[in-house]
Design an enzyme around this catalytic site. Structure first.
Site, PDB file in Angstrom:
ATOM      1  CG  HIS A  75      -1.966  -1.079   1.007  1.00 32.15           C
ATOM      2  ND1 HIS A  75      -1.863  -2.372   1.590  1.00 32.15           N
ATOM      3  CD2 HIS A  75      -3.284  -0.872   0.656  1.00 32.15           C
ATOM      4  CE1 HIS A  75      -3.032  -2.945   1.344  1.00 32.15           C
ATOM      5  NE2 HIS A  75      -3.643  -2.279   0.727  1.00 32.15           N
ATOM      6  CG  HIS A  76       4.621   1.669  -2.376  1.00 33.76           C
ATOM      7  ND1 HIS A  76       4.203   0.424  -2.774  1.00 33.76           N
ATOM      8  CD2 HIS A  76       4.994   2.567  -3.236  1.00 33.76           C
ATOM      9  CE1 HIS A  76       4.477   0.356  -3.917  1.00 33.76           C
ATOM     10  NE2 HIS A  76       4.897   1.635  -4.580  1.00 33.76           N
ATOM     11  CE  LYS A  81      -5.147  -1.149 -12.703  1.00 34.38           C
ATOM     12  NZ  LYS A  81      -6.005  -2.313 -12.925  1.00 34.38           N
ATOM     13  CE  LYS A 117      -2.302 -11.466 -11.555  1.00 38.53           C
ATOM     14  NZ  LYS A 117      -1.599 -10.485 -12.387  1.00 38.53           N
ATOM     15  CB  SER A 348      -4.626  -1.003 -16.216  1.00 34.71           C
ATOM     16  OG  SER A 348      -4.981  -2.183 -16.747  1.00 34.71           O
TER      17      SER A 348
END
Ligand code: NAD
Length: 459
Positions: A75-76, A81, A117, A348
Site C-alpha cells: 500500500h505504498h 492494482k 492480484k 490500465s
C-alpha cells in the site's frame, strides 16, 4: 490445507513456492542496495490476503461452492492494482507472488499503484457464459463487502482466463453497489471501450512485450555479447501460449517488428515451421523464446535443453529461480516479467485516468493539433521561395494533418514508458554488473523505498 507452492503445471519447483521464489529474487537485488533492513522487509511483505468461498447455482440447478482470493501486496501507493485470474491452479501462494510482482512492476514503470492480484479457482472453459457471469458478480460482491475493490482502494484488471467481458461484469456489479460514487467506473480496468475502457488496452500487454524485446535488440553491444545481430527484424521467435498476451505479442512482433514467428505452442499441441510438428513446448530452436502462458514452465529439468538466445518472459514467473541460474550460466539473456509484461498495467493506468477525468484522451487537443499541423505546413509553404505543388501540399496535410487519436496517445505513452524503463534497468545492470532481473528488482526496490521515505512513515 492451502498449497504452499503454486501447482501450475506441477512445475514450480522447490519448497519455497512461487512467493518464496519471488522473494529470493528480491533478496538477491536487495543485497545490492544499502536500504535499511526493516524497510526492505516492509517492501517485500504481503500486506493483506483474503480467501473466501461462495455458492453459485449451475445451469443444471446444482449448487457449487467456489473459492476466491485477493491479495494486496503493498500500500505504498493507493489504489492497489492487479489482475484477476480464473484457473484451477489459483492458490494463496500464487496470489501473494503475483501481487508482489505487481508492486515491483508498477514501481519499475513509474505507475503510481501498489501491487495486488486476485483469482477464482475454476477452469473457465468448463462453465457457461451465464455461470461465469454469476461467478464474477458474486466474486465482485464479496470483494466489495470486504473493501477489496474501489477506484481509490483496489482496482482489478484481466489476467489468465479473464478478459473484457468479466471486467464489464465487475464494473456493472460494483457500480450498482456504489452508484453514488461518481468515479465508480474506475473500479476496474480492461473494460470494453463502450463501457469506459481505453482504446489499446486489449493488446497493451502484447504490444508492451513487442516494445520491450525491440528495445533489448536495439543495443548492439548486448546483441554481440549474445552472438546476435542488432535489430528485431528477421529474428526467429517461438511463443508458448496464444492467449491475450501471446496472440497480440506474436502479431505485433511479426507485423510491426518484422520478426519471424517459427513456432507456437498451445495447450493442446504445438506447430513449428520449418521442421513440422513438435511436441515439446519449450525446447524448439529460435533466437527468442516467449513463454506467454503460466508460471513455472521453464525449470531446472528443461532449462539445459532451451535452444534460445533470449528468453522473453511475457507470462508472470515462467522461469523458476533455479532455471534462471542455469540460463544465466549458459549465457541466455532473460528479459524479466516484472518489466516485459508491464504494458498491461501501464495502459490500465491510462484507462483509470480516463475514468477519473471522465473524458476520452485527446478529446480536447485533437482538432487543435490537426489545425496546428495544417498551419505549419502552410507557413512552410509561404516561406519557401518556390510554391509547393498543390497536390503535394494536400497530400502532406492529409498525412500529418490528423491530431492524435486516443489509440495513438495510448500507444505512444506505452512505447515511451517501456523504452524509458528499459534504459533505467539496463543502466543499473551496467553499473552493478548484475543480470536484467536483478537490475529490474533493484529499480523497483529503490523506487518503493524512496516513496516510503517521502511519505515519512518510518520514524
Ligand atoms: P489467456 O488466458 O488469455 O491465455 C493464456 C493461453 O495460454 C491460453 O490460450 C491457454 O490455452 C494457453 N496455455 C495454458 N497452458 C499452456 C501450456 N502448458 N502450453 C501452451 N499453452 C498454454 O491469459 P493471458 O491474459 O494471455 O495471460 C498469460 C500470462 O500473461 C499469465 O502469466 C498472466 O499472468 C500474464 N499477464 C497477463 C496480462 C494481461 O493483460 N492479460 C498482463 C500481464 C501479465
Amino acid at each position: 490445507m492451502e498449497a504452499t507452492s503454486s501447482q501450475t503445471n506441477g512445475q514450480v519447483e522447490s519448497s519455497l513456492g512461487f512467493f518464496g521464489q519471488v522473494n529470493q529474487m528480491f533478496d538477491a537485488a536487495a543485497a545490492q542496495t544499502d536500504h535499511d533492513r526493516g524497510v526492505l522487509h516492509q517492501i517485500r511483505a504481503c500486506d493483506n490476503v483474503i480467501r473466501f468461498e461462495f455458492p453459485i447455482k449451475r445451469d443444471d440447478g446444482t449448487i457449487q461452492v467456489i473459492r476466491g482470493y485477493r491479495g494486496e501486496h503493498s500500500h505504498h501507493m493507493k489504489p492497489t492494482k492487479g489482475g484477476i485470474r480464473y484457473a484451477t491452479s489459483v492458490n494463496v501462494d500464487e496470489v501473494m507472488a503475483l501481487s508482489a510482482l505487481m508492486s515491483y512492476k508498477c514501481a519499475i514503470m513509474d505507475v503510481p499503484f501498489g501491487g495486488a492480484k486476485g483469482g477464482v479457482c475454476i477452469d473457465a472453459r468448463k462453465y457457461s457464459t451465464k455461470e461465469l457471469k454469476r461467478i464474477t458478480r458474486r466474486y465482485t460482491f464479496e470483494l466489495a463487502r470486504k473493501d477489496f475493490i474501489g477506484p481509490g482502494t483496489d482496482v482489478p484488471a484481466p489476467d489468465y482466463g479473464t478478459g473484457k467481458q468479466e471486467m464489464a461484469w465487475i464494473m456493472d456489479t460494483f457500480t450498482r453497489i456504489g452508484d453514488e460514487d461518481l468515479n465508480a467506473l474506475a473500479c476496474v480496468t480492461g473494460k470494453p471501450v463502450g463501457q469506459g475502457g481505453v482504446r489499446g488496452r486489449t493488446e497493451a500487454t502484447g504490444r508492451g512485450v513487442y516494445y520491450g524485446i525491440r528495445e533489448a535488440c536495439e543495443y548492439e553491444k548486448d546483441m554481440k555479447r549474445f552472438g546476435l545481430e542488432p535489430g528485431l527484424e528477421g529474428k526467429s521467435i517461438v511463443i508458448q501460449g496464444l492467449g491475450n498476451v501471446g496472440y497480440h505479442a506474436a502479431k505485433i512482433l511479426d507485423e510491426e517488428g518484422g520478426a519471424d514467428i517459427v513456432g507456437i505452442a498451445e495447450i493442446e499441441g504445438a506447430i513449428y515451421n520449418p521442421d513440422g510438428l513438435a511436441v515439446d513446448d519449450v525446447v524448439l530452436p529460435c533466437d527468442i523464446l516467449i513463454p506467454a502462458a503460466l508460471e513455472g514452465v521453464i525449470t531446472s529439468d528443461n532449462a539445459p535443453d532451451i535452444r534460445a538466445t533470449i528468453v522473453a518472459e511475457a507470462a508472470n514467473g515462467p522461469v523458476t529461480s533455479q532455471a534462471d541460474d542455469l540460463l544465466q550460466n549458459k549465457e541466455t539473456m532473460v528479459i524479466p516479467d516484472v518489466y516485459l509484461n508491464a504494458g498491461g498495467v501501464t495502459v490500465s493506468y491510462f484507462e483509470w485516468l480516463r475514468n477519473l477525468s471522465h473524458m476520452r484522451h485527446g478529446r480536447m487537443s485533437r482538432r487543435f493539433e490537426e489545425r496546428n499541423a495544417e498551419r505549419i505546413l502552410h507557413a512552410v509553404d509561404d516561406l519557401t521561395t518556390e510554391d509547393f505543388d498543390e497536390d503535394l501540399l494536400e497530400s502532406l496535410i492529409e498525412r500529418v494533418g490528423f491530431g492524435a487519436s486516443e489509440r495513438d496517445l495510448v500507444n505512444s505513452g506505452l512505447e515511451d514508458t517501456m523504452t524509458q524503463a528499459y534504459g533505467e534497468i539496463r543502466a543499473i545492470r551496467e553499473e552493478k554488473g548484475v543480470d536484467m532481473r536483478t537490475a529490474a528488482f533493484i529499480s523497483a526496490i529503490d523506487k518503493i523505498a524512496n516513496s516510503y521515505e517521502q511519505m515519512g512513515i518510518f520514524p
